[in-house]
Design a protein around this motif. Structure first.
Motif, PDB file in Angstrom:
ATOM      1  N   ASP B 307       2.243 110.011 123.963  1.00 24.61           N
ATOM      2  CA  ASP B 307       1.204 109.474 123.073  1.00 24.61           C
ATOM      3  C   ASP B 307       0.758 110.574 122.119  1.00 24.61           C
ATOM      4  O   ASP B 307      -0.135 111.355 122.422  1.00 24.61           O
ATOM      5  CB  ASP B 307       0.026 108.969 123.921  1.00 24.61           C
ATOM      6  N   ILE B 308       1.460 110.658 120.991  1.00 26.67           N
ATOM      7  CA  ILE B 308       1.202 111.723 120.032  1.00 26.67           C
ATOM      8  C   ILE B 308       0.888 111.103 118.674  1.00 26.67           C
ATOM      9  O   ILE B 308       1.599 110.198 118.216  1.00 26.67           O
ATOM     10  CB  ILE B 308       2.430 112.651 119.914  1.00 26.67           C
ATOM     11  N   LEU B 309      -0.178 111.604 118.070  1.00 23.42           N
ATOM     12  CA  LEU B 309      -0.601 111.053 116.794  1.00 23.42           C
ATOM     13  C   LEU B 309      -0.621 112.143 115.733  1.00 23.42           C
ATOM     14  O   LEU B 309      -1.197 113.208 115.932  1.00 23.42           O
ATOM     15  CB  LEU B 309      -2.013 110.458 116.947  1.00 23.42           C
ATOM     16  N   PRO B 313      -3.014 114.770 105.413  1.00 23.35           N
ATOM     17  CA  PRO B 313      -4.129 114.857 104.466  1.00 23.35           C
ATOM     18  C   PRO B 313      -4.301 113.569 103.642  1.00 23.35           C
ATOM     19  O   PRO B 313      -5.416 113.262 103.225  1.00 23.35           O
ATOM     20  CB  PRO B 313      -3.735 116.021 103.563  1.00 23.35           C
ATOM     21  N   ASP B 314      -3.220 112.830 103.439  1.00 26.60           N
ATOM     22  CA  ASP B 314      -3.373 111.582 102.673  1.00 26.60           C
ATOM     23  C   ASP B 314      -3.852 110.426 103.548  1.00 26.60           C
ATOM     24  O   ASP B 314      -3.735 109.268 103.174  1.00 26.60           O
ATOM     25  CB  ASP B 314      -2.050 111.242 101.971  1.00 26.60           C
ATOM     26  N   LYS B 315      -4.407 110.767 104.717  1.00 22.08           N
ATOM     27  CA  LYS B 315      -5.014 109.827 105.663  1.00 22.08           C
ATOM     28  C   LYS B 315      -4.008 108.897 106.347  1.00 22.08           C
ATOM     29  O   LYS B 315      -4.387 107.954 107.019  1.00 22.08           O
ATOM     30  CB  LYS B 315      -6.100 108.961 104.982  1.00 22.08           C
ATOM     31  N   THR B 316      -2.688 109.152 106.161  1.00 26.37           N
ATOM     32  CA  THR B 316      -1.729 108.326 106.890  1.00 26.37           C
ATOM     33  C   THR B 316      -1.640 108.804 108.332  1.00 26.37           C
ATOM     34  O   THR B 316      -1.858 109.991 108.624  1.00 26.37           O
ATOM     35  CB  THR B 316      -0.322 108.400 106.275  1.00 26.37           C
ATOM     36  N   GLN B 317      -1.350 107.888 109.258  1.00 25.62           N
ATOM     37  CA  GLN B 317      -1.205 108.220 110.674  1.00 25.62           C
ATOM     38  C   GLN B 317       0.164 107.763 111.161  1.00 25.62           C
ATOM     39  O   GLN B 317       0.596 106.676 110.810  1.00 25.62           O
ATOM     40  CB  GLN B 317      -2.285 107.525 111.502  1.00 25.62           C
ATOM     41  N   THR B 318       0.803 108.614 111.930  1.00 24.73           N
ATOM     42  CA  THR B 318       2.091 108.218 112.493  1.00 24.73           C
ATOM     43  C   THR B 318       2.058 108.476 113.992  1.00 24.73           C
ATOM     44  O   THR B 318       1.572 109.510 114.446  1.00 24.73           O
ATOM     45  CB  THR B 318       3.235 109.046 111.875  1.00 24.73           C
TER      46      THR B 318
END
Lengths: 336, 334
Positions: B307-309, B313-318
């Motif tokens: 479980d890695i997030l 900086p452009d507020k995207t999350q992967t």
């Protein structure tokens, strides 16, 4: 266990040497002669006392002496292929003999080889002085270098240098002189006369007794000089003593018997494999017995009826020694 | 401080070339104490072996004096010295048909008579030495047939049988596999603590040495020799002074050597241990400077191993389910 077998073997081979030859003398006859009883056969007495007994004793002692010397060299250089010859001492003896046989005779016009007892004594002395000369050189070299490898190379180089000098002498010498040199070079246990025997026997036995005192440092030396020193051995002194003891054993033996090849190299290996040990407390007495046994065996083979006078001892020891050395190299785990 | 066993005064080590002294180190004032394990650390060519050989008396000291149990070693006989200091060297040992018991028994030679006969006491000490290093069951085996680690233990047992207050070992852990290295270190540490001997060893296993040594001697060519407890040497940066290279440094926080990051980008990380530790390790391997203090982007939050997030900086999350997939993603990005 093996020690007992070796001891019995030496005694058996010794007696075998007394009984066999061109004239066969039964065991009882030999026994009576040795005990000083009458046999009624004065020729037998002559053969046994004047010829075979000195020869057997010479073989016994020379074999032990060369084997002890070989063991010391293998220990000193920590090299299984070291032997009494590595320090060039036997080559020095050859050079001494060559000088006397090939030069002195051509200058004086008398063939030394043909001049009887005087010539024999001259040859012995020449061989001894030649050997001592090289030993002195080696001791000098040992003062300048603490590296045993360097010492080993110097010894081998001295050997080469003496051989080539001998080669030059041979080239300019007459056929008769050359023949007496070649015969000396084939080695013989029969050169010693009864009066010379006590000197030969006493000095060599004394040197072997001195070697017994080197047993403990020799064991330590197998770990290498640093470990040996750390375990209380005075390595510089031990090194000098080992070279001296080994050198004198070879010098005296070679002076009287001529060069005997391979025996000193091969016997320590045979003994190590018989006793399954490298512990010199066991190995040194073992080597003395095995050396005596092998020399007596070689002498016996050389004098088998039919070969009488035809087989030089040096050829027999080499024929037996060479396969042993090959076997040792092949058997050695992890290379030489 | 425990009693001093070995001490040097103004010792200079090195060799002579054409009778001219070539110094590796000068003015050494070193000491070994009872019950302490000392490690000599330093890169290849630093002079560790020369120092050991000088202390053991195989190489002449260029200047100064070595004191063993209170008296200069130059004034002692070989025999007496063999009762005071034992060594384990890197010299290869090859004695045909020699068994473990024979080699360990050589440690008793300084105490036996000219013919080298062992008495009851000698045999007892040999058995104790074998037990101490845990090789009693292999005492009848041939030395040739042992592994490198086992051979090393035999040599340590030999040194033990010699029964000396000082034991010096030249790289006893070299060429051993990792478990054997640890085992040998454990044996040496136990020796110092349980028997009160002074143990001095040189080694390249810096991280292990830092864990077990009471005192470290740090040395390198052209640098002054430093001594101290491992912790002090780490905290006052001496360790880095000796070992820092263009690509490697000693990390004070983890007690390990780390590769220097190459791209130097900052990345924030967060999460519970041990996940965070291994995440940081992976990130620094591909060149990030990780920081756990403060909040910003880019940021990686790890909650469990799958479980890695990743927050950019452009507020995207992967989301990632393994460190490996995160790393391969970042590699393509950078």
């Amino acid at each position: 266990m093996w020690m007992a077998i070796l001891m019995v073997g030496v005694v058996f081979l010794f007696l075998l040497n007394l009984t066999t030859g061109s004239v066969s003398i039964p065991f009882q006859g030999v026994g009576k002669i040795l005990l000083g009883w009458e046999t009624g056969m004065s020729t037998w007495e002559n053969i046994v006392i004047k010829s075979r007994l000195p020869q057997a004793i010479t073989a016994l002692i020379a074999g032990s002496a060369l084997a002890v010397s070989g063991l010391q060299m293998q220990t000193l250089f920590r090299n299984p292929l070291a032997g009494p010859a590595v320090l060039g001492i036997s080559s020095g003896a050859s050079l001494g003999v060559a000088l006397v046989l090939l030069i002195v005779s051509s200058i004086s016009g008398i063939a030394m080889g043909a001049s009887g007892a005087l010539g024999d004594v001259g040859v012995t002395i020449a061989a001894f002085l030649g050997a001592l000369g090289v030993l002195a050189l080696i001791m000098l070299a040992a003062r300048y270098t603490s590296s045993n490898t360097v010492l080993l190379i110097i010894g081998i180089m001295i050997g080469y240098a003496s051989s080539s000098l001998v080669g030059i002498l041979k080239f300019y010498s007459t056929a008769a002189d050359l023949k007496s040199y070649v015969i000396w070079g084939l080695g013989s246990f029969s050169n010693l006369t009864l009066p010379e025997l006590p000197f030969f026997a006493v000095t060599l036995v004394l040197l072997m007794l001195v070697s017994l005192f080197l047993i403990k440092p020799m064991n330590l030396y197998m770990l290498g000089e640093n470990y040996a020193q750390n375990l209380g051995a005075n390595v510089k002194m031990i090194r000098v003593l080992m070279i001296l003891a080994s050198g004198f054993l070879v010098a005296i033996t070679t002076a009287f018997t001529g060069p005997i090849a391979f025996l000193g190299l091969a016997v320590p290996h045979i003994t190590r494999n018989l006793l399954m040990s490298s512990d010199n407390r066991l190995l040194l007495p073992g080597v003395i017995l095995t050396g005596a046994a092998v020399a007596l065996l070689c002498n016996f083979i050389a004098r088998l009826p039919g070969f009488e006078g035809a087989l030089p001892i040096n050829s027999v020891t080499s024929i037996i020694g060479a396969p042993i050395v090959i076997w040792v190299i092949l058997k050695q785990k992890g290379g030489v | 401080m425990n009693n001093t066993t070995l001490q040097t005064r103004n010792l200079a080590i090195g060799h002579r070339a054409n009778k001219q002294p070539q110094y590796l180190q000068r003015g050494l004032h070193l000491a070994l104490h009872e019950g302490e394990l000392n490690c000599i650390l330093g890169p290849n060519g630093a002079g560790k072996s020369t120092l050991i050989k000088t202390l053991a008396g195989f190489v002449e000291a260029l200047e100064g004096e070595i004191y063993l149990m209170g008296a200069p070693r130059t004034e002692r006989s070989f025999k007496k010295l063999s009762h005071l200091m034992s060594v384990v060297l890197t010299d290869r040992i090859q004695i045909p048909h020699s068994r473990v018991l024979d080699i360990v028994g050589m440690g008793r030679y300084p105490y036996t008579s000219i013919i080298g006969r062992f008495d009851q006491h000698d045999r007892k000490i040999v058995v104790q030495a074998l037990k101490r290093v845990g090789i009693e069951e292999m005492k009848h085996r041939f030395f040739d047939e042992l592994s490198d680690g086992e051979k090393q233990k035999v040599m340590i047992a030999k040194a033990l049988a010699q029964d000396t207050p000082v034991i010096i070992l030249d790289e006893p852990t070299a060429f051993l596999d990792f478990p054997s290295k640890i085992e040998v270190m454990q044996i040496l540490l136990g020796l110092a603590k349980d028997t009160g001997k002074s143990v001095l060893m040189s080694t390249h296993d810096v991280e292990l040495a830092l864990q077990v040594a009471d005192q470290i001697w740090l040395m390198d060519k052209g640098k002054e020799l430093h001594t101290g407890s491992p912790e002090d040497l780490v905290l006052n940066n001496v360790l880095n002074y000796f070992f820092e290279k263009d690509y490697i440094y000693f990390d004070k926080y983890t007690g390990t050597f780390l590769l220097k990051t190459r791209n130097g980008s900052e990345i924030y990380t967060d999460g519970p241990q041990p996940y965070l530790f291994w995440l940081n390790k992976a990130l620094s391997r591909i060149g990030f400077n990780t920081t756990e203090k403060g909040v910003g982007e880019p940021r990686v939050v790890i909650k469990a191993k799958d479980d890695i997030l990743l927050l950019l900086p452009d507020k995207t999350q992967t989301k990632f389910t393994s460190i490996e997939s995160l790393i391969s993603f970042l590699k393509n990005e950078v």
